[in-house]
Design a protein around this motif. Structure first.
Motif, mmCIF file in Angstrom:
data_model
loop_
_atom_site.group_PDB
_atom_site.id
_atom_site.type_symbol
_atom_site.label_atom_id
_atom_site.label_comp_id
_atom_site.label_asym_id
_atom_site.label_seq_id
_atom_site.Cartn_x
_atom_site.Cartn_y
_atom_site.Cartn_z
ATOM 1 N N MET A 1 -4.757 12.007 -0.793
ATOM 2 C CA MET A 1 -5.597 13.078 -0.260
ATOM 3 C C MET A 1 -4.841 14.395 -0.289
ATOM 4 O O MET A 1 -3.641 14.427 -0.572
ATOM 5 C CB MET A 1 -6.028 12.753 1.176
ATOM 6 C CG MET A 1 -4.893 12.747 2.189
ATOM 7 S SD MET A 1 -5.421 12.376 3.889
ATOM 8 C CE MET A 1 -6.423 13.822 4.245
ATOM 9 N N GLY A 2 -5.544 15.483 0.018
ATOM 10 C CA GLY A 2 -4.899 16.769 0.239
ATOM 11 C C GLY A 2 -4.415 16.800 1.680
ATOM 12 O O GLY A 2 -4.013 15.780 2.236
ATOM 13 N N GLU A 3 -4.506 17.947 2.317
ATOM 14 C CA GLU A 3 -4.152 18.036 3.741
ATOM 15 C C GLU A 3 -5.284 17.512 4.611
ATOM 16 O O GLU A 3 -5.053 16.944 5.670
ATOM 17 C CB GLU A 3 -3.902 19.490 4.132
ATOM 18 C CG GLU A 3 -2.686 20.098 3.505
ATOM 19 C CD GLU A 3 -2.622 21.571 3.807
ATOM 20 O OE1 GLU A 3 -2.238 21.925 4.937
ATOM 21 O OE2 GLU A 3 -2.966 22.363 2.908
ATOM 22 N N THR A 4 -6.505 17.772 4.182
ATOM 23 C CA THR A 4 -7.697 17.357 4.911
ATOM 24 C C THR A 4 -8.726 16.875 3.901
ATOM 25 O O THR A 4 -8.548 17.007 2.697
ATOM 26 C CB THR A 4 -8.315 18.544 5.696
ATOM 27 O OG1 THR A 4 -8.739 19.532 4.748
ATOM 28 C CG2 THR A 4 -7.337 19.150 6.671
ATOM 29 N N PRO B 1 -8.221 15.719 -3.023
ATOM 30 C CA PRO B 1 -7.214 14.658 -3.121
ATOM 31 C C PRO B 1 -6.245 14.933 -4.271
ATOM 32 O O PRO B 1 -6.658 15.312 -5.369
ATOM 33 C CB PRO B 1 -8.042 13.408 -3.385
ATOM 34 C CG PRO B 1 -9.399 13.732 -2.834
ATOM 35 C CD PRO B 1 -9.582 15.193 -3.114
ATOM 36 N N ILE B 2 -4.956 14.758 -4.014
ATOM 37 C CA ILE B 2 -3.906 15.015 -4.998
ATOM 38 C C ILE B 2 -3.273 13.676 -5.400
ATOM 39 O O ILE B 2 -2.580 13.048 -4.602
ATOM 40 C CB ILE B 2 -2.812 15.948 -4.421
ATOM 41 C CG1 ILE B 2 -3.424 17.238 -3.850
ATOM 42 C CG2 ILE B 2 -1.747 16.232 -5.464
ATOM 43 C CD1 ILE B 2 -4.077 18.152 -4.857
ATOM 44 N N PRO B 3 -3.487 13.246 -6.641
ATOM 45 C CA PRO B 3 -2.901 11.979 -7.093
ATOM 46 C C PRO B 3 -1.431 12.152 -7.474
ATOM 47 O O PRO B 3 -0.946 13.277 -7.604
ATOM 48 C CB PRO B 3 -3.750 11.638 -8.320
ATOM 49 C CG PRO B 3 -4.142 12.963 -8.869
ATOM 50 C CD PRO B 3 -4.313 13.873 -7.664
ATOM 51 N N PRO B 4 -0.733 11.057 -7.689
ATOM 52 C CA PRO B 4 0.667 11.144 -8.131
ATOM 53 C C PRO B 4 0.769 11.806 -9.510
ATOM 54 O O PRO B 4 -0.129 11.675 -10.342
ATOM 55 C CB PRO B 4 1.110 9.683 -8.227
ATOM 56 C CG PRO B 4 0.102 8.892 -7.472
ATOM 57 C CD PRO B 4 -1.163 9.674 -7.498
ATOM 58 N N CYS B 5 1.880 12.501 -9.745
ATOM 59 C CA CYS B 5 2.122 13.109 -11.057
ATOM 60 C C CYS B 5 2.426 12.012 -12.080
ATOM 61 O O CYS B 5 2.577 10.830 -11.732
ATOM 62 C CB CYS B 5 3.279 14.103 -10.969
ATOM 63 S SG CYS B 5 4.915 13.337 -10.809
ATOM 64 N N GLY B 6 2.557 12.393 -13.320
ATOM 65 C CA GLY B 6 2.805 11.421 -14.388
ATOM 66 C C GLY B 6 4.097 10.644 -14.215
ATOM 67 O O GLY B 6 4.132 9.422 -14.412
ATOM 68 N N ALA B 7 5.194 11.335 -13.866
ATOM 69 C CA ALA B 7 6.470 10.650 -13.678
ATOM 70 C C ALA B 7 6.390 9.641 -12.535
ATOM 71 O O ALA B 7 6.927 8.529 -12.629
ATOM 72 C CB ALA B 7 7.579 11.666 -13.418
ATOM 73 N N SER C 1 0.832 -1.203 0.000
ATOM 74 C CA SER C 1 0.000 0.000 0.000
ATOM 75 C C SER C 1 0.866 1.251 0.000
ATOM 76 O O SER C 1 1.974 1.234 0.530
ATOM 77 C CB SER C 1 -0.902 0.048 1.244
ATOM 78 O OG SER C 1 -1.754 -1.066 1.292
ATOM 79 N N MET C 2 0.309 2.301 -0.579
ATOM 80 C CA MET C 2 0.982 3.594 -0.622
ATOM 81 C C MET C 2 -0.019 4.648 -0.176
ATOM 82 O O MET C 2 -1.156 4.664 -0.660
ATOM 83 C CB MET C 2 1.447 3.874 -2.049
ATOM 84 C CG MET C 2 1.970 5.257 -2.274
ATOM 85 S SD MET C 2 2.431 5.529 -4.011
ATOM 86 C CE MET C 2 4.015 4.727 -4.028
ATOM 87 N N ALA C 3 0.403 5.513 0.749
ATOM 88 C CA ALA C 3 -0.444 6.624 1.206
ATOM 89 C C ALA C 3 0.244 7.926 0.840
ATOM 90 O O ALA C 3 1.452 8.079 1.052
ATOM 91 C CB ALA C 3 -0.655 6.545 2.715
ATOM 92 N N LEU C 4 -0.519 8.858 0.282
ATOM 93 C CA LEU C 4 0.012 10.139 -0.160
ATOM 94 C C LEU C 4 -0.835 11.275 0.384
ATOM 95 O O LEU C 4 -2.065 11.188 0.378
ATOM 96 C CB LEU C 4 -0.014 10.234 -1.691
ATOM 97 C CG LEU C 4 0.608 9.072 -2.452
ATOM 98 C CD1 LEU C 4 0.278 9.177 -3.919
ATOM 99 C CD2 LEU C 4 2.105 9.048 -2.220
#
Length: 160
Positions: free
Chosen positions: A135-138, A108-114, A93-96
């Protein structure tokens, strides 16, 4: 000509507290990692936490550089560290979590393309999907059961 339709499924949690307990802990570690980011140029802090199949948790944060291509995103910082320190472990699992120093980031902010491409490399290598929570900050947290939801037509080693 033939039409190709691609469907993806994501799961949306209203808050961190709605996540499974193990993922809540992982997301909190990502939050702590975010606070260690070095982002004097973008003022945008990102933290990542990876749960490995050996039980270890690896974290990373974005590290910027005046020469922008020389910086590195939180996701890749964590993934490459995990690969270097635990080469036989699989990422489960990965949490961002990401946020701006200029305003509160609620979406919510997903991973960038790279980063999506780097995550794909490890998902293909380990022959097992990686759950990705972001997610974002909240606010809301989005779960993808595999990187393939975020990057359905992956570029991988079989084409080389």
């Amino acid at each position: 000509m033939k039409e190709l339709k691609i469907e993806t499924t994501f799961f949306v949690y209203d808050t961190i507290e709605a996540l499974p307990e193990q993922i809540q802990k992982l997301m909190h570690k990502a939050g702590k990692a975010r606070l260690k980011a070095y982002a004097p140029y973008s003022q945008f802090l990102v933290g990542a936490a990876l749960l490995l199949d050996n039980g270890k948790v690896v974290t990373g944060s974005n590290q910027e550089n005046a020469s922008y291509p020389s910086g590195l995103c939180a996701e890749r910082t964590a993934i490459y560290y995990a690969g270097a320190q635990y080469p036989d472990a699989k990422i489960v699992s990965m949490a961002l979590t990401a946020g701006s120093l200029k305003n509160t980031t609620k979406q919510p902010i997903p991973p960038c393309g790279a980063c999506r491409q780097a995550i794909s490399e490890y998902e293909v290598k380990q022959q097992q999907p990686i759950e990705i929570y972001f997610m974002g900050e909240t606010g809301k947290v989005i779960k993808s059961e595999s990187l393939k939801n975020l990057l359905p037509l992956v570029f991988e080693k079989t084409v080389l």
